[in-house]
Design a protein around this motif. Sequence first.
Motif, PDB file in Angstrom:
ATOM      1  N   GLU A 255       0.727  -1.132  -0.002  1.00 21.65           N
ATOM      2  CA  GLU A 255       0.225  -0.041  -0.001  1.00 21.65           C
ATOM      3  C   GLU A 255       0.886   1.343   0.044  1.00 21.65           C
ATOM      4  OE1 GLU A 255      -3.196   1.858   2.896  1.00 21.65           O
ATOM      5  OE2 GLU A 255      -3.231  -0.265   2.716  1.00 21.65           O
ATOM      6  N   GLN A 256       2.005   1.241   0.638  1.00 27.55           N
ATOM      7  CA  GLN A 256       2.991   2.432   0.576  1.00 27.55           C
ATOM      8  C   GLN A 256       3.745   2.658  -0.771  1.00 27.55           C
ATOM      9  OE1 GLN A 256       5.014   0.750   3.983  1.00 27.55           O
ATOM     10  NE2 GLN A 256       4.517   2.685   5.134  1.00 27.55           N
ATOM     11  N   LYS A 273      -2.159  -5.395  -6.417  1.00 29.65           N
ATOM     12  CA  LYS A 273      -3.604  -5.155  -5.579  1.00 29.65           C
ATOM     13  C   LYS A 273      -4.818  -5.752  -5.836  1.00 29.65           C
ATOM     14  CE  LYS A 273      -4.977  -0.763  -6.292  1.00 29.65           C
ATOM     15  NZ  LYS A 273      -4.914   0.499  -6.558  1.00 29.65           N
ATOM     16  N   THR A 280      -8.881   3.835  -5.209  1.00 31.07           N
ATOM     17  CA  THR A 280      -7.787   3.222  -4.694  1.00 31.07           C
ATOM     18  C   THR A 280      -6.559   3.801  -5.465  1.00 31.07           C
ATOM     19  OG1 THR A 280      -7.952   1.253  -6.341  1.00 31.07           O
ATOM     20  CG2 THR A 280      -9.187   1.278  -4.172  1.00 31.07           C
ATOM     21  N   ASP A 284      -3.313   5.262  -3.545  1.00 29.87           N
ATOM     22  CA  ASP A 284      -1.929   5.176  -3.894  1.00 29.87           C
ATOM     23  C   ASP A 284      -1.050   6.321  -4.198  1.00 29.87           C
ATOM     24  OD1 ASP A 284      -2.588   2.335  -3.810  1.00 29.87           O
ATOM     25  OD2 ASP A 284      -2.247   1.876  -5.621  1.00 29.87           O
ATOM     26  N   ASN A 287      -0.084   8.113  -0.922  1.00 28.96           N
ATOM     27  CA  ASN A 287       0.811   6.958  -0.095  1.00 28.96           C
ATOM     28  C   ASN A 287       2.357   7.157  -0.966  1.00 28.96           C
ATOM     29  OD1 ASN A 287      -0.298   5.834   2.124  1.00 28.96           O
ATOM     30  ND2 ASN A 287      -1.917   4.403   0.867  1.00 28.96           N
TER      31      ASN A 287
END
Length: 298
Positions: A255-256, A273, A280, A284, A287
Amino acid sequence: MKDIIIIGSGPAGLSAAVYGRRAGLDILVIEKEYCGTGQIAESGQVDNYLGIPGIEGYSLGEKFREHAENLGTAFLEEEVTKLEQSDGYWKVLLAGGDVLETKTVIYAAGASHRHLNVPGEDKLSGRGVSYCATCDGAFFQGKTTAVIGGGDTALDDALYLSQICEKVYLIHRRDEFRGNAGTVQKVKDAENIEILTNARVQEIQGEQRVEALMLEDGRRLEVSGVFAAVGMEPVTGLLQGVAELDEYGYVAAGEQGITSAQGLFVAGDVRTKALRQVITAAADGANAATEAERYIRR
């Protein structure tokens, strides 16, 4: 020397630009398409982005870009041909011959849906032909639709649509499905899903909107929507040998957005993912930019 060069100007790339600029970083977004905003521009209507229901995809993409531009984000219309890591920074080679230098790279080039490549598909794209059931399924409530494919995505799409639509055809060119056995059984148990195996789509018919599907065996199915679920292709050719990819070509990253290459981050549909949606992708980007900032500060 830029702080971050972002490759791709879809929701992931533009979100990363917003977060990077708000952190006071020197950002450059490189996009090969003129004023591109990613696949979102191809969506006739986006009804599941939080707080802005029913907005046209092109308009939503423009809002994302305008937000980044208003924060002073620099854009360059060019094609990146190669990425090289050198002495703790990155070189970004462009098709025009220029070489740019940056402390970090956020790769957000996305993934493209595989097409059926049949007559009528391009003409009716966004007018009944869709590549995302969770994005567009709600527009076909109470209608008859068809899902094309035989993997987990096709099976999940058929089940999802069966809760919305009056009837769903699930069309697969082989006699067995490649997806999870449990999901296959659920599809078979659904009363309003009709499974057609060993069947191939020959043409998608309709004038202003999808009206019917023609199969190679001569059958004509009257449908209002066609959902192609025959896979996606991540745009990761540039990262071959640069960062770790999974067996399907997606960048191995959580996720990072941290990849196996130091200073290289990924965001959006290009990474491993479960859900590939506008919301999303935007998450992303946030992040990845945050992690890139931490990397630079260190």
